[in-house]
Design an enzyme around this catalytic site. Sequence first.
Site, PDB file in Angstrom:
ATOM      1  N   GLU A  79     -11.036  -7.315  13.731  1.00 46.79           N
ATOM      2  CA  GLU A  79     -11.188  -7.745  15.120  1.00 46.79           C
ATOM      3  C   GLU A  79     -12.103  -6.775  15.860  1.00 46.79           C
ATOM      4  OE1 GLU A  79      -7.687  -6.884  17.799  1.00 46.79           O
ATOM      5  OE2 GLU A  79      -6.614  -6.920  15.897  1.00 46.79           O
ATOM      6  N   CYS A 111      -4.457  -8.702  14.242  1.00 49.24           N
ATOM      7  CA  CYS A 111      -4.106  -7.858  13.101  1.00 49.24           C
ATOM      8  C   CYS A 111      -3.704  -8.650  11.859  1.00 49.24           C
ATOM      9  CB  CYS A 111      -2.965  -6.916  13.484  1.00 49.24           C
ATOM     10  SG  CYS A 111      -3.307  -5.905  14.931  1.00 49.24           S
ATOM     11  N   HIS A 233       3.607  -4.546   9.368  1.00 48.89           N
ATOM     12  CA  HIS A 233       2.491  -4.213  10.245  1.00 48.89           C
ATOM     13  C   HIS A 233       2.982  -3.143  11.209  1.00 48.89           C
ATOM     14  CE1 HIS A 233      -0.703  -4.284  13.096  1.00 48.89           C
ATOM     15  NE2 HIS A 233       0.041  -4.844  14.041  1.00 48.89           N
TER      16      HIS A 233
END
Length: 387
Positions: A79, A111, A233
């Site tokens: 990103e 993400c 994550h």
Amino acid sequence: MTVGIDKIGFYTPGLALDLVELAQVRGDEPDKYTIGIGQSVQTIVPNYEDVVTMGVNAAQKILTDADREQIEMVVFATESGVDNSKSAAVFAQKLLGLSPFIRTIEMKQACYAGTYGLMQARDFVALHPGKKVLVIAADIARYGLATPGEVTQGAGAVAMVVSDDPAIAEIATDSVYMSRDVADFWRPIDSTTALVDGHLSTDVYKEMFLTLWQRYQDQTGMKLSDLAGFAFHLPYTKMGKKALDQIMDQVDADGQAFLRAQLAASQVYNRQVGNLYTGSVYLALLSLLKEGDLQTGQRLGVFSYGSGAEAELFSLKLSDGFDQVVAQQDVAGMLAHRQMVSVAEYEEIFNSQLFDSAVDSQSQAPAGTGLCQFLGWQSGERQYRIG
């Protein structure tokens, strides 16, 4: 046929900031950063590094000549793209010396995109035995000086080779996933820094994990005790604990102690790097593989989340000899050899980025490093070198 992760490599720039020092300068209690957020050090990005250089440097750590011949596609998830038209994968293809007769594509969904790239790679290899796919997840988390998100900044890249004879882990076909339009994090086209509602993002992350875990159990019949740990994550390391705590009552006291130890193992590297968006969950995976208590044949859960929001939960089955493969990556050594900078130096570096393509400029790239570097702008084009 078994398809999965054959190799994994990580790279982060060689500058770092002690977050205790940052807290003191910002007038905050250090424990707010090191305990409340769960971060100790963050990578600082010089103006001669970007997602292309980091992705290439991560891939160079793992690719052999044989890999280069068999790679049929490069999927670059980020990103923090360097161009609104040209994919970072095209730059990487040339810099890595890959064949011109391959596919190169860039993917974006906050993400999460690295996981989508990994799944696309798995599906492609399943249909094309003998071929390999290079998946790169690289990002720079940039929120601005003295902002609420500053403590969770970071940068790095994870590169993975997907093959039909994976030396590290098989990617199971048990994914569950979901998407919702949520305004928890975004970066407008005209902004170099992200906008974030941290509390909302945490709530959505936890909610999506819990929803997908319940759906995963319903569809697979798996129990928490069937997993040898999770890779989450980790925009900051405390986030993984918040998610896992929601389901800890599904195992006994010994199981809880084991999973907490595995979670701590998965957090080791992210705590020293900061957020790397698309690569964050796979740095946590590498940390768990290197620092955790694992054995061949065990199954790991992976929870990937991208704000905005999209999430996926799936499992990996560890291959025979996986530990010998990941042992070749000296992540701890790389992190330990970074140069620590002061807060004043960090602020100067933060403001030195070369975002204006209309101005010919040169970065501060040192010579003779052997690494891929961004040299600056010339006639509106990005210039790179390796060496």
